[in-house]
Design a protein around this motif. Structure first.
Motif, PDB file in Angstrom:
ATOM      1  N   THR B 263       8.764  33.680   1.355  1.00  0.00           N
ATOM      2  CA  THR B 263       7.414  33.665   0.799  1.00  0.00           C
ATOM      3  C   THR B 263       7.147  34.933   0.006  1.00  0.00           C
ATOM      4  O   THR B 263       7.304  36.032   0.522  1.00  0.00           O
ATOM      5  CB  THR B 263       6.391  33.605   1.950  1.00  0.00           C
ATOM      6  OG1 THR B 263       6.768  32.544   2.803  1.00  0.00           O
ATOM      7  CG2 THR B 263       5.003  33.400   1.427  1.00  0.00           C
ATOM      8  N   VAL B 264       6.716  34.759  -1.234  1.00  0.00           N
ATOM      9  CA  VAL B 264       6.446  35.927  -2.075  1.00  0.00           C
ATOM     10  C   VAL B 264       5.113  36.535  -1.660  1.00  0.00           C
ATOM     11  O   VAL B 264       4.118  35.825  -1.474  1.00  0.00           O
ATOM     12  CB  VAL B 264       6.438  35.539  -3.563  1.00  0.00           C
ATOM     13  CG1 VAL B 264       6.127  36.747  -4.431  1.00  0.00           C
ATOM     14  CG2 VAL B 264       7.783  34.925  -3.945  1.00  0.00           C
ATOM     15  N   SER B 265       5.101  37.850  -1.510  1.00  0.00           N
ATOM     16  CA  SER B 265       3.933  38.540  -0.971  1.00  0.00           C
ATOM     17  C   SER B 265       3.827  39.912  -1.609  1.00  0.00           C
ATOM     18  O   SER B 265       4.769  40.697  -1.561  1.00  0.00           O
ATOM     19  CB  SER B 265       4.099  38.664   0.554  1.00  0.00           C
ATOM     20  OG  SER B 265       3.123  39.514   1.101  1.00  0.00           O
ATOM     21  N   ASN B 266       2.707  40.173  -2.249  1.00  0.00           N
ATOM     22  CA  ASN B 266       2.469  41.492  -2.864  1.00  0.00           C
ATOM     23  C   ASN B 266       1.373  42.228  -2.102  1.00  0.00           C
ATOM     24  O   ASN B 266       0.376  41.627  -1.688  1.00  0.00           O
ATOM     25  CB  ASN B 266       2.007  41.359  -4.317  1.00  0.00           C
ATOM     26  CG  ASN B 266       3.088  40.968  -5.316  1.00  0.00           C
ATOM     27  OD1 ASN B 266       2.793  40.707  -6.464  1.00  0.00           O
ATOM     28  ND2 ASN B 266       4.343  40.934  -4.878  1.00  0.00           N
ATOM     29  N   ARG B 267       1.557  43.528  -1.986  1.00  0.00           N
ATOM     30  CA  ARG B 267       0.461  44.368  -1.504  1.00  0.00           C
ATOM     31  C   ARG B 267      -0.659  44.388  -2.545  1.00  0.00           C
ATOM     32  O   ARG B 267      -0.440  44.125  -3.719  1.00  0.00           O
ATOM     33  CB  ARG B 267       0.943  45.809  -1.311  1.00  0.00           C
ATOM     34  CG  ARG B 267       1.807  46.002  -0.102  1.00  0.00           C
ATOM     35  CD  ARG B 267       2.058  47.497   0.122  1.00  0.00           C
ATOM     36  NE  ARG B 267       3.220  47.632   0.991  1.00  0.00           N
ATOM     37  CZ  ARG B 267       4.472  47.687   0.551  1.00  0.00           C
ATOM     38  NH1 ARG B 267       4.725  47.686  -0.743  1.00  0.00           N
ATOM     39  NH2 ARG B 267       5.469  47.766   1.393  1.00  0.00           N
ATOM     40  N   ASP B 268      -1.838  44.734  -2.098  1.00  0.00           N
ATOM     41  CA  ASP B 268      -2.941  44.934  -3.034  1.00  0.00           C
ATOM     42  C   ASP B 268      -2.670  46.202  -3.864  1.00  0.00           C
ATOM     43  O   ASP B 268      -1.847  47.043  -3.482  1.00  0.00           O
ATOM     44  CB  ASP B 268      -4.254  45.097  -2.257  1.00  0.00           C
ATOM     45  CG  ASP B 268      -5.473  44.972  -3.170  1.00  0.00           C
ATOM     46  OD1 ASP B 268      -5.572  43.950  -3.870  1.00  0.00           O
ATOM     47  OD2 ASP B 268      -6.292  45.896  -3.191  1.00  0.00           O
ATOM     48  N   ALA B 269      -3.365  46.312  -5.005  1.00  0.00           N
ATOM     49  CA  ALA B 269      -3.192  47.489  -5.867  1.00  0.00           C
ATOM     50  C   ALA B 269      -3.455  48.783  -5.096  1.00  0.00           C
ATOM     51  O   ALA B 269      -2.834  49.816  -5.368  1.00  0.00           O
ATOM     52  CB  ALA B 269      -4.114  47.384  -7.077  1.00  0.00           C
ATOM     53  N   ASP B 270      -4.352  48.730  -4.093  1.00  0.00           N
ATOM     54  CA  ASP B 270      -4.661  49.936  -3.318  1.00  0.00           C
ATOM     55  C   ASP B 270      -3.673  50.149  -2.170  1.00  0.00           C
ATOM     56  O   ASP B 270      -3.854  51.054  -1.349  1.00  0.00           O
ATOM     57  CB  ASP B 270      -6.104  49.873  -2.799  1.00  0.00           C
ATOM     58  CG  ASP B 270      -6.311  48.803  -1.720  1.00  0.00           C
ATOM     59  OD1 ASP B 270      -5.299  48.167  -1.293  1.00  0.00           O
ATOM     60  OD2 ASP B 270      -7.463  48.587  -1.313  1.00  0.00           O
ATOM     61  N   GLY B 271      -2.627  49.304  -2.079  1.00  0.00           N
ATOM     62  CA  GLY B 271      -1.623  49.466  -1.022  1.00  0.00           C
ATOM     63  C   GLY B 271      -1.937  48.679   0.226  1.00  0.00           C
ATOM     64  O   GLY B 271      -1.085  48.530   1.108  1.00  0.00           O
ATOM     65  N   GLY B 272      -3.148  48.154   0.315  1.00  0.00           N
ATOM     66  CA  GLY B 272      -3.544  47.389   1.494  1.00  0.00           C
ATOM     67  C   GLY B 272      -3.111  45.942   1.393  1.00  0.00           C
ATOM     68  O   GLY B 272      -2.399  45.561   0.460  1.00  0.00           O
ATOM     69  N   PRO B 273      -3.524  45.111   2.362  1.00  0.00           N
ATOM     70  CA  PRO B 273      -3.180  43.696   2.303  1.00  0.00           C
ATOM     71  C   PRO B 273      -3.780  43.043   1.061  1.00  0.00           C
ATOM     72  O   PRO B 273      -4.872  43.406   0.627  1.00  0.00           O
ATOM     73  CB  PRO B 273      -3.803  43.114   3.579  1.00  0.00           C
ATOM     74  CG  PRO B 273      -4.555  44.199   4.252  1.00  0.00           C
ATOM     75  CD  PRO B 273      -4.314  45.484   3.544  1.00  0.00           C
ATOM     76  N   GLY B 274      -3.046  42.085   0.485  1.00  0.00           N
ATOM     77  CA  GLY B 274      -3.479  41.441  -0.752  1.00  0.00           C
ATOM     78  C   GLY B 274      -4.779  40.675  -0.583  1.00  0.00           C
ATOM     79  O   GLY B 274      -5.044  40.108   0.471  1.00  0.00           O
ATOM     80  N   LYS B 275      -5.593  40.657  -1.659  1.00  0.00           N
ATOM     81  CA  LYS B 275      -6.881  39.951  -1.624  1.00  0.00           C
ATOM     82  C   LYS B 275      -6.722  38.540  -2.194  1.00  0.00           C
ATOM     83  O   LYS B 275      -5.821  38.265  -2.978  1.00  0.00           O
ATOM     84  CB  LYS B 275      -7.912  40.703  -2.470  1.00  0.00           C
ATOM     85  CG  LYS B 275      -8.308  42.059  -1.916  1.00  0.00           C
ATOM     86  CD  LYS B 275      -9.548  42.585  -2.658  1.00  0.00           C
ATOM     87  CE  LYS B 275      -9.897  43.989  -2.189  1.00  0.00           C
ATOM     88  NZ  LYS B 275      -8.873  44.990  -2.650  1.00  0.00           N
ATOM     89  N   PRO B 276      -7.636  37.641  -1.835  1.00  0.00           N
ATOM     90  CA  PRO B 276      -7.631  36.308  -2.459  1.00  0.00           C
ATOM     91  C   PRO B 276      -7.882  36.420  -3.960  1.00  0.00           C
ATOM     92  O   PRO B 276      -8.472  37.402  -4.431  1.00  0.00           O
ATOM     93  CB  PRO B 276      -8.806  35.590  -1.766  1.00  0.00           C
ATOM     94  CG  PRO B 276      -9.099  36.369  -0.531  1.00  0.00           C
ATOM     95  CD  PRO B 276      -8.698  37.780  -0.813  1.00  0.00           C
ATOM     96  N   ILE B 277      -7.441  35.410  -4.696  1.00  0.00           N
ATOM     97  CA  ILE B 277      -7.627  35.406  -6.152  1.00  0.00           C
ATOM     98  C   ILE B 277      -9.106  35.486  -6.512  1.00  0.00           C
ATOM     99  O   ILE B 277      -9.496  36.210  -7.439  1.00  0.00           O
ATOM    100  CB  ILE B 277      -6.965  34.149  -6.768  1.00  0.00           C
ATOM    101  CG1 ILE B 277      -5.428  34.315  -6.729  1.00  0.00           C
ATOM    102  CG2 ILE B 277      -7.437  33.923  -8.201  1.00  0.00           C
ATOM    103  CD1 ILE B 277      -4.649  33.154  -7.312  1.00  0.00           C
ATOM    104  N   GLU B 278      -9.984  34.804  -5.746  1.00  0.00           N
ATOM    105  CA  GLU B 278     -11.408  34.805  -6.112  1.00  0.00           C
ATOM    106  C   GLU B 278     -12.056  36.171  -5.867  1.00  0.00           C
ATOM    107  O   GLU B 278     -13.148  36.436  -6.372  1.00  0.00           O
ATOM    108  CB  GLU B 278     -12.182  33.683  -5.389  1.00  0.00           C
ATOM    109  CG  GLU B 278     -12.206  33.775  -3.892  1.00  0.00           C
ATOM    110  CD  GLU B 278     -11.102  32.921  -3.252  1.00  0.00           C
ATOM    111  OE1 GLU B 278     -10.027  32.773  -3.890  1.00  0.00           O
ATOM    112  OE2 GLU B 278     -11.305  32.439  -2.126  1.00  0.00           O
ATOM    113  N   GLU B 279     -11.358  37.051  -5.151  1.00  0.00           N
ATOM    114  CA  GLU B 279     -11.873  38.422  -5.004  1.00  0.00           C
ATOM    115  C   GLU B 279     -11.127  39.390  -5.920  1.00  0.00           C
ATOM    116  O   GLU B 279     -11.152  40.612  -5.705  1.00  0.00           O
ATOM    117  CB  GLU B 279     -11.742  38.867  -3.546  1.00  0.00           C
ATOM    118  CG  GLU B 279     -12.623  38.066  -2.601  1.00  0.00           C
ATOM    119  CD  GLU B 279     -12.473  38.510  -1.152  1.00  0.00           C
ATOM    120  OE1 GLU B 279     -12.171  39.702  -0.901  1.00  0.00           O
ATOM    121  OE2 GLU B 279     -12.652  37.653  -0.262  1.00  0.00           O
TER     122      GLU B 279
END
Lengths: 338, 338
Positions: B263-279
């Protein structure tokens, strides 16, 4: 009927083998490969049986049958699923570790998806990079299935059993621990398995196959010395239909699926852990179990895993002492890049 | 070059597909099936490329290409190995559980052997008996390999990558926990996977494939709503050659092996867990990860798993926005015995 695949290309060349394993007849007129026959089994099986009858009667041209010329009956397969049906084996491993065995292990089979892309012929060596990986045999009975629907009934599962053979499910014992801890199953710890020269239809077994279990001694030898002779019908907590039903709970299985019942393991006559053959017991089907029993009885394992140059032999005879499948005979060798 | 298998028998019929996915040309003169082409790739590939060039130039007879007529590029395969290369995903799952992640997970890949005997075509529904099993998608990039020797070097591993495609590695999330606890991997919790209509040679990717990683957004949709668009080249702790080397530590791999990166998984830009697309985030490639992030951020999972009637779409566009593989489009349906 007995079938084998002579070495030829990636999938071998299908032959029908005489009951006494001395002769074989080409089956190319029916199917070029065993997988092709399994893909259309209801049509192929009767025609292969005609060849088998003609071979027994000496009415068809044939050649001497030589196990050394055999690939695995399926040199590559679309699926290899292996259950741990002899829960006694799992219970012993837990006992030696001082770990409790979950009660669910008696009702919910352990089963892993094994690599099926490369199988070894019955006389091909076991190539391993490092002896320290803990090279072990595992002698098992396996079945080859026809197509099985998702959610198969017990009757459908039993009817899907088309052929029976034996496997040496080679295991790198010192790599299993880390892989078990990861939970994702065996990728590095289960290199290529080897199969008997011949796969045999259930009707050949007479009373020794009741539709769900084979019941004969499974004979293993290490360096020519008898190592195991457990009775495959005893202590088999999950029979083949039960294992097939487990595998089809969420998906169908394609024809040519190989399904194993795991290392055969019998309790001792007194109910305790099995004894070695030289102490009057039935012995073991893998060294790991012998080491486990040594740990329980003597406080530590004594028997070493296999070394380069060691020889493994696995076979099964019928009630009259005649070989059913021919033997798996493998040397353990150091893997060197060619 | 782009290749597909039109539905026909158990293995489909090989066709060469135009770059723009509008037309296809028969490849039967080279190989009847994709597996047959892979079995002899060094001979087949140049001849298939000739057909591809003729198709682009309009110099060969062709038919409209219809993804609905496609089986999976390999409708059954000899091997399906799936790694968890995006360790961020695993780290999030552990964080949500409050469990420490072993440091070895950053250096020793998780990989399981998946069922490869039955794969779904790109428009075939996902049949499941029970919604309560927690039906989930997993959008991944996978490669199809040529023959790879045991102990492959990084160069050999990279050279073995013959084709690239996408998979929906369907997962029954509420069955994974018990199977992980048993340690034997996924048998019941991973039903048949589905693949994109087309498998594509690495040279088609230009700068978006560096020989080890594809680097483009992987687009997932649930019921038409954008669900994930992570960049497949980011946070990929183990690239494809590394995963191949892991798989060949103790054994060779046969041509036609499908190997996934998880499963492809990116961290959020701030290094935290990724946000939903609508956020404003990149979203997810499986619902389990969204639920994990909800657990970390909000204390409990909110997004339900898939229900009967839900629709999943997975695809990837090139830098110019043109579809590369065609889309996986699947409905989740209740399995009923026919």
């Amino acid at each position: 009927m007995k079938l084998a695949s002579l070495k030829d290309g990636r999938d071998g060349r299908l032959v029908v083998v005489a009951k006494d394993l001395t002769r074989c007849a080409d089956a190319g007129a029916v199917a070029p490969t065993l997988q092709a026959a399994l893909d259309d089994w209801s049509s192929a099986a009767p025609r292969l049986k005609e060849i088998a009858a003609a071979l027994e009667a000496g009415r068809v041209s044939h050649a001497p049958f030589d196990a050394a010329k055999c690939a695995a009956p399926l040199p590559r397969a679309y699926q290899w699923l292996d259950g741990s049906a002899y829960v006694n084996h799992v219970a012993l491993v837990r006992q030696a570790r001082g770990a409790e065995m979950p009660a669910s292990f008696w009702t919910d089979p352990l089963m892993y998806q094994g690599g099926s892309d490369i199988f070894l012929g019955p006389r091909e060596p076991i190539p391993v990079v490092d002896e320290a990986w803990g090279i072990d045999l595992e002698a098992e009975v396996v079945v080859i299935l026809g197509d099985v629907p998702m959610g198969a009934t017990r009757e459908e599962a039993a009817a899907a059993i088309k052929l029976i053979m034996l496997v040496n499910d080679v295991t790198l014992r010192n790599l299993t621990g880390p892989e078990l801890a990861k939970g994702f199953g065996f990728v590095q710890s289960k290199p290529a398995s080897a199969f008997t020269p011949v796969a045999v239809t259930p009707d050949e077994f007479g009373a020794a196959f009741d539709g769900a279990k084979v019941n004969l001694p499974l004979l293993s030898f290490v360096n020519g010395k008898p190592f195991g002779k457990p009775q495959t019908g005893n202590d088999m907590t999950f029979d083949f239909p039960a294992l097939i039903m487990h595998a089809t709970r969420t998906r169908a299985l394609v024809a040519g699926t190989i399904l194993g019942a795991g290392t055969v393991s019998n309790r001792d006559a007194d109910g305790g852990p099995g004894k070695p053959i030289e102490e009057g017991g039935l012995g073991y089907s893998c060294i790991a179990e012998q080491r486990t029993v040594e740990t329980i009885r003597l406080g530590k394992p004594l028997t070493p895993f296999l070394k380069f140059g060691d020889k493994v032999r696995i076979e099964m005879n019928d009630a009259q002492g005649r070989p059913i499948f021919g033997a798996i005979e493998q040397d353990v060798v150091r893997y060197r890049r060619g």
